[in-house]
Design a protein around this motif. Sequence first.
Motif: not given
Length: 907
Positions: A19-20, A22-24, A27, A69, A76, A753, A756
Amino acid sequence: MNPPSSTYRLQLTRQFNFSDLDQQIGYLEKLGVDTLYLSPIFKAVPGSLHGYDVVDPTVINPELGNLKQLTILRKKIQKAGLKWLQDIVPNHMAFHPNNSWLQHVLEHGPSSPFYRHFDTPLSSAYLQGKLMVPVLARPLKELIETGEIELKTGKGSLYLTYSGIHLPVSPQTWLLLLDQVREQLDAESPEAERLELYREQLQLLLSDGYDQSAWEQWREEVARWSRNPEYRTVLTRVLRDINSSPDLLSAMLEVQNYELCPWSETDRRINYRRFFTISSLICVNTQDEAVFRDTHKLIKSLLKRSVIDGLRVDHIDGLYNPAQYLRNLRKLSSSDTYIVVEKILEAKESLPSDWDIQGTTGYDFLSLSNNVLSDHNGKLPLTRYYRAAIDPEHSLKQMQIDKKSLILQDYMAGELDNLTRYFLDLRLLPEGRSYEVSNIRNAIASFLIYFPVYRLYDEKFPLREASFRTVTSVWRNILYSGYEDPRTIGRMRWVFRHAQYGTDSDYQEGAASFFLRCMQLTGPLMAKGVEDTLMYTYHRQICHNEVGDHPGNFGMKVQDFHEAMKKRAQCWPLSQNATATHDTKRGEDARARLQVISASPDRWLEFVEKTLALLEEYPHELPERNDVYFLLQTIACTHPMPDTEDRTYLDRLKAYLQKYLREGKVNSRWETVNERYEERFSELAEWLLNGNEAFTAFFTPYLHFIARFGIINSLAQTTLKFMAPGIPDIYQGTELWDFSFVDPDNRRPVDFARRNQLLDEIKDLQSEGIGELWDNRYDARIKLWLLYKLLALRKSAADLFRDGDYTPLEVRGSYSRHILAFKRHHRGENIVMIAPLYLAGMEGMNPDRIADFDWKDTRVRIDNAPGTKWHNLLISREGQGREIPVKDAFSILPVAILAFYMSEPTN
């Protein structure tokens, strides 16, 4: 094959899971990364920080996510145009209760279908005895008497427990237990009759070499019966009696398929193959076809479903037969699968040309780039000083022999005893002669200690000619060292000659079996003796105390670097180019600072002498001078950039110094901690760094000096990684300055973050904005911007970097030795790299204003380009001519990438 144009290595843990990740994705796509390079994703020990302690290779680690997952995440990633390179661990698994295969072996021994999966006495004549389970803190007898080991029951099963660890028991244990229960039941009761029936069934089951289904059915029936109140009451009393009786409990332990023993015993004896000296990792027999299929079932499925695109093989040297393994892996995947192996090559050693892979994970490139950016002219003054003022007693060559001997005798004595016994069992020595076992043991030990590389890869006798020369040279070097028993060495040499030149196939097979077992030990011995001991004790310049490099290295000639790169382009153009990994001893930018010391040894030694003079006033007892010298280099290369603050630095440094001392095994060890010496070392670090005005007065200007020139080396190192033959690899977070210490410090969470945000600020900068990045380069945006540009270049010129040639370029003029230049070209496309070398050693060089330096007549000669016009791809500057003045190339930045063309370039 669609190989990566770049890789970005990420460490997956429960703190950074699917999941983490996925968030990157956004970037990493924006940054320009081509391929995500992921640490192991298979089920590991709970809370694992790395994933190499696998407990089940057939399922996804639930702390990361699940297969669904993973599949969604993969889609993605594909949509973002990214590929997936997966790290796999074929050599070992965790010796842990969650390892169900191993637990099954402990319970059932040779009756387990998994008994061949692990390298133990059950699967190999190389090992003997009852399988050790080294989990005890004290001797077994003592723990039995104190009641710390108990036999318990729960959920219809029996198990042994010690200090929170649950261990399965053999079916034979039930016979002994039922005998005890029978004695306390009323012989006329229905329960006694039922017990006798179950007992007879179990006896019959065991006498026939029971199968698993019959055993499970029997145990389920007994579990249902055990709910009977009368039986439960008696069972509780029996277990209490057993646990309170050392004799009864010892009898129960005697019928197990394993031997409980203290963990400390594994330094002296061991009867399973482990990863290096880590007893909590048990090695796997991947040379067995059935074991290979079982351990690679999920890998095969993920490849077939295109969830992953390529494989990174961990610790290839640990396998019994790496060549065979790679053949099997290639068959399992496909001819198009990108495969690289973790392999450390010694000087002048080449990767086996018959391996059907794309190359290594890049430690060989790390060493080459580290040495070409180090000034070999600094070797003499730094060596003289180290010998005279720091450590006059030890030669590096002898230290390496001593450290490997230390590891073998103090930590791997059991492995040596196993190998010695195996050699004697094979009866390879001439018959009719008597031999002292101790002499044979010493000779084998010397062979392992003097072995010059991690291992050889021959599968049988006769060995390849080059390999046999290596083996012969080992015995010769042992004799040259003044070995006290040359007769035994002569007999050992005879064994290898007889296997090499004889015609007895059975003898050759036995000799090959012994040789391959030797090769499984030479690698761990080199790794533990050199990487994890010598590199923490020999400190002439710790820049080269690095995985893939060697403390004996110190710079290289530019022409030798060019030759290595030409060979790389020809033989292994898809091998990875690494400058940092989770295993490197320090961050890549810390290493770049250390390279400055080689270019300006006088400035460094002046700083050292001032510090040593200051330490004459130190109010406490000082650590040894060798440790002090290491500390000064460490502070210089890892201290935060001038005028920046890291409130965690001192605490992280102290933790690192503790690990440094224990790994070095001189003044402290992991198993025998010298707390007072460790405290002294930490106190010194704090005394220097925590507001010591006298130290700050001369350290601050030196920090500015080494940091500014270190930045130049960092940018050159980064550009070289992308422009040289190979696939550039970025370790997580190193888009910004990275001055990490060794693992676990280099696994700290990455602030994506911030990266990015910075990328959004700079990615569209035009040439006029580059100067501002350079002027504020301490904030690391310059490195992030350079990476962004280089990643885009690798994608836009993929064919050139994948298939292009490498041509060294001639540098002429007054400062020619301070320039590295080469050309990559393919089908009319020509790109030139120009990078600086050893600038800290140039008189009058101001690292803040390189563009203002008078390079005089220094220029780079370009031949065989399609035209004379060039375009600087980093700063949008243009020029013309077959000779490029270095001043023009370095008009803003201290690196240049030039594209030659016939007509006007298009932006």
